[in-house]
Design a protein around this motif. Structure first.
Motif, PDB file in Angstrom:
ATOM      1  N   UNK A 169       1.297  -1.318  -0.098  1.00  0.00           N
ATOM      2  CA  UNK A 169       0.252  -0.156   0.254  1.00  0.00           C
ATOM      3  C   UNK A 169       0.936   0.719   0.011  1.00  0.00           C
ATOM      4  N   UNK A 170       0.793   1.894  -0.995  1.00  0.00           N
ATOM      5  CA  UNK A 170       2.053   3.467  -1.503  1.00  0.00           C
ATOM      6  C   UNK A 170       1.453   4.512  -1.354  1.00  0.00           C
ATOM      7  N   UNK A 171       0.794   4.215   0.692  1.00  0.00           N
ATOM      8  CA  UNK A 171       0.441   5.885   1.139  1.00  0.00           C
ATOM      9  C   UNK A 171       1.127   6.361   2.013  1.00  0.00           C
TER      10      UNK A 171
ATOM     11  N   UNK B  38     -15.902  -1.617  -0.715  1.00  0.00           N
ATOM     12  CA  UNK B  38     -15.088  -1.291  -1.990  1.00  0.00           C
ATOM     13  C   UNK B  38     -14.503  -0.304  -2.875  1.00  0.00           C
ATOM     14  N   UNK B  39     -15.821   0.971  -2.802  1.00  0.00           N
ATOM     15  CA  UNK B  39     -14.704   1.332  -3.424  1.00  0.00           C
ATOM     16  C   UNK B  39     -13.693   2.576  -3.047  1.00  0.00           C
ATOM     17  N   UNK B  40     -13.610   2.442  -1.458  1.00  0.00           N
ATOM     18  CA  UNK B  40     -12.352   3.339  -1.061  1.00  0.00           C
ATOM     19  C   UNK B  40     -11.430   2.428  -1.442  1.00  0.00           C
ATOM     20  N   UNK B  41     -10.065   3.654  -1.897  1.00  0.00           N
ATOM     21  CA  UNK B  41      -8.867   3.351  -2.039  1.00  0.00           C
ATOM     22  C   UNK B  41      -8.070   2.442  -1.031  1.00  0.00           C
ATOM     23  N   UNK B  42      -8.039   1.474  -1.895  1.00  0.00           N
ATOM     24  CA  UNK B  42      -6.565   0.061  -0.608  1.00  0.00           C
ATOM     25  C   UNK B  42      -7.273  -0.634   0.546  1.00  0.00           C
ATOM     26  N   UNK B  43      -9.062  -0.611   0.381  1.00  0.00           N
ATOM     27  CA  UNK B  43      -9.918  -1.541   1.253  1.00  0.00           C
ATOM     28  C   UNK B  43      -9.572  -2.905   1.968  1.00  0.00           C
ATOM     29  N   UNK B  44      -9.376  -4.176   0.419  1.00  0.00           N
ATOM     30  CA  UNK B  44      -9.176  -4.465   0.895  1.00  0.00           C
ATOM     31  C   UNK B  44      -8.086  -5.211   1.415  1.00  0.00           C
ATOM     32  N   UNK B  45      -7.103  -4.682   0.898  1.00  0.00           N
ATOM     33  CA  UNK B  45      -5.672  -4.953   1.414  1.00  0.00           C
ATOM     34  C   UNK B  45      -5.475  -4.110   3.229  1.00  0.00           C
ATOM     35  N   UNK B  46      -6.506  -2.733   3.100  1.00  0.00           N
ATOM     36  CA  UNK B  46      -6.220  -2.425   4.706  1.00  0.00           C
ATOM     37  C   UNK B  46      -7.111  -3.771   5.543  1.00  0.00           C
TER      38      UNK B  46
ATOM     39  N   UNK C 155     -14.011 -15.305   5.612  1.00  0.00           N
ATOM     40  CA  UNK C 155     -15.109 -14.485   4.221  1.00  0.00           C
ATOM     41  C   UNK C 155     -13.506 -13.945   3.680  1.00  0.00           C
ATOM     42  N   UNK C 156     -12.446 -13.350   4.162  1.00  0.00           N
ATOM     43  CA  UNK C 156     -11.985 -12.088   3.657  1.00  0.00           C
ATOM     44  C   UNK C 156     -11.666 -13.128   1.917  1.00  0.00           C
ATOM     45  N   UNK C 157     -10.494 -14.118   2.921  1.00  0.00           N
ATOM     46  CA  UNK C 157      -9.694 -14.870   1.743  1.00  0.00           C
ATOM     47  C   UNK C 157     -10.722 -15.019   0.168  1.00  0.00           C
ATOM     48  N   UNK C 158     -11.947 -16.129   0.525  1.00  0.00           N
ATOM     49  CA  UNK C 158     -12.568 -15.554  -0.613  1.00  0.00           C
ATOM     50  C   UNK C 158     -13.360 -14.795  -1.087  1.00  0.00           C
ATOM     51  N   UNK C 159     -13.362 -13.751  -0.458  1.00  0.00           N
ATOM     52  CA  UNK C 159     -13.873 -12.586  -0.734  1.00  0.00           C
ATOM     53  C   UNK C 159     -12.571 -11.695  -1.396  1.00  0.00           C
ATOM     54  N   UNK C 160     -11.454 -11.467  -1.520  1.00  0.00           N
ATOM     55  CA  UNK C 160     -10.078 -11.410  -1.805  1.00  0.00           C
ATOM     56  C   UNK C 160      -9.985 -11.603  -2.938  1.00  0.00           C
ATOM     57  N   UNK C 161     -10.351 -13.608  -2.579  1.00  0.00           N
ATOM     58  CA  UNK C 161      -8.903 -13.843  -3.867  1.00  0.00           C
ATOM     59  C   UNK C 161     -10.396 -13.777  -4.837  1.00  0.00           C
TER      60      UNK C 161
ATOM     61  N   UNK D 113      -8.363   5.512   6.450  1.00  0.00           N
ATOM     62  CA  UNK D 113      -8.630   3.975   5.403  1.00  0.00           C
ATOM     63  C   UNK D 113      -8.762   3.258   6.674  1.00  0.00           C
ATOM     64  N   UNK D 114      -7.801   3.101   7.457  1.00  0.00           N
ATOM     65  CA  UNK D 114      -7.468   1.723   8.235  1.00  0.00           C
ATOM     66  C   UNK D 114      -8.671   2.196   9.114  1.00  0.00           C
ATOM     67  N   UNK D 115      -8.522   3.009   9.932  1.00  0.00           N
ATOM     68  CA  UNK D 115      -9.659   3.395  10.941  1.00  0.00           C
ATOM     69  C   UNK D 115     -11.088   2.763  10.108  1.00  0.00           C
ATOM     70  N   UNK D 116     -11.448   2.405   8.978  1.00  0.00           N
ATOM     71  CA  UNK D 116     -13.094   2.381   8.687  1.00  0.00           C
ATOM     72  C   UNK D 116     -12.807   0.599   8.330  1.00  0.00           C
ATOM     73  N   UNK D 117     -11.163   0.327   8.545  1.00  0.00           N
ATOM     74  CA  UNK D 117     -11.424  -1.114   8.082  1.00  0.00           C
ATOM     75  C   UNK D 117     -11.551  -1.386   9.035  1.00  0.00           C
ATOM     76  N   UNK D 118     -10.366  -1.429  10.264  1.00  0.00           N
ATOM     77  CA  UNK D 118     -10.811  -1.723  11.426  1.00  0.00           C
ATOM     78  C   UNK D 118     -12.110  -2.127  12.308  1.00  0.00           C
TER      79      UNK D 118
END
Length: 253
Positions: free
Chosen positions: A143-145, A204-212, A244-250, A179-184
């Protein structure tokens, strides 16, 4: 430190005699006396930072609980801090709390973080951003931010009262991208079963949200492991959310 509220602490914050009602998690299980809430300051440096930051913070559409200074201007007296009581309760309004988290992050963009405290939470955060083995590790991308101050416990410190804007009772600093606060909040909502997994698509429209979100999950899992908390319900919830996360991001790669 005693759990009893000392009289000299009341006096220092100009609060007289009166019954002390113990409050819940959002208030660190502190005591309400009138319109003042007293809570123990477990890490005085962080408590002081939170109080000073909350004193002037004005995120759009979010109420921030204000600290109270003692008669000589301190935020912490004999290991206790004081805040102005705000109505509301912790709620399962997770989507709204994600939005509030983004607004809070906007308001914190220029804030300076305190020096980190070497504890379970700091170590869990550091490790969550390192290379990882296993299924999640295969999905991680850089995540280059830039990092900024966020709030590491937003869902547990956000109160709702009817149609009033949400109120944040405290700030737990974490230095990560916007966005990390939102991810938490998303991860905590999933772990608690307070929201459906569709929340991942709704934001899903948030920048880098899957990685966060993946990093946020690793943070929570690390806290459990470092704390050696073997509660089977917590472990089961972590395993469920990981799947859930692995399936969704994969599926999106």
């Amino acid at each position: 430190m005693s759990n009893q509220l000392p009289d000299h602490v009341r006096d220092a914050f100009r609060v007289g005699a009166g019954p002390a009602e113990q409050l819940g998690q959002a208030w660190d299980y502190g005591f309400r006396v009138g319109n003042t809430v007293f809570a123990k300051a477990m890490a005085p440096e962080v408590t002081g930072w939170s109080s000073k930051t909350r004193e002037t913070l004005k995120p759009e559409g979010v109420r921030v609980v204000r600290p109270i200074r003692s008669t000589d201007g301190r935020f912490v007296v004999a290991g206790w801090r004081a805040s102005v009581f705000s109505t509301g309760t912790i709620s399962k309004r997770v989507d709204e709390t994600v939005v509030a988290a983004l607004r809070l992050a906007d308001a914190l963009v220029d804030a300076h973080a305190p020096e980190p405290v070497d504890n379970v939470f700091h170590r869990a955060d550091v490790q969550a951003w390192e290379d990882q083995p296993g299924r999640i590790g295969e999905l991680l991308q850089p995540i280059n931010r830039v990092n900024q101050v966020g709030h590491a416990d937003m869902l547990a410190t956000t109160l709702y009262a009817g149609t009033q804007p949400p109120a944040v009772t405290d700030l737990v600093p974490v230095l990560r991208p916007h966005g990390f606060t939102a991810a938490l909040v998303i991860v905590d909502g999933l772990l608690l079963g307070a929201v459906d997994e569709g929340i991942l698509r709704r934001f899903s429209h948030l920048p880098d949200i899957d990685q966060l979100v993946l990093r946020a999950f690793l943070f929570r899992r690390n806290v459990q492991e470092f704390s050696e908390n073997n509660d089977p319900n917590i472990i089961s919830n972590l395993n469920r959310v990981e799947s859930t996360l692995v399936s969704y991001v994969s599926d999106k790669i």
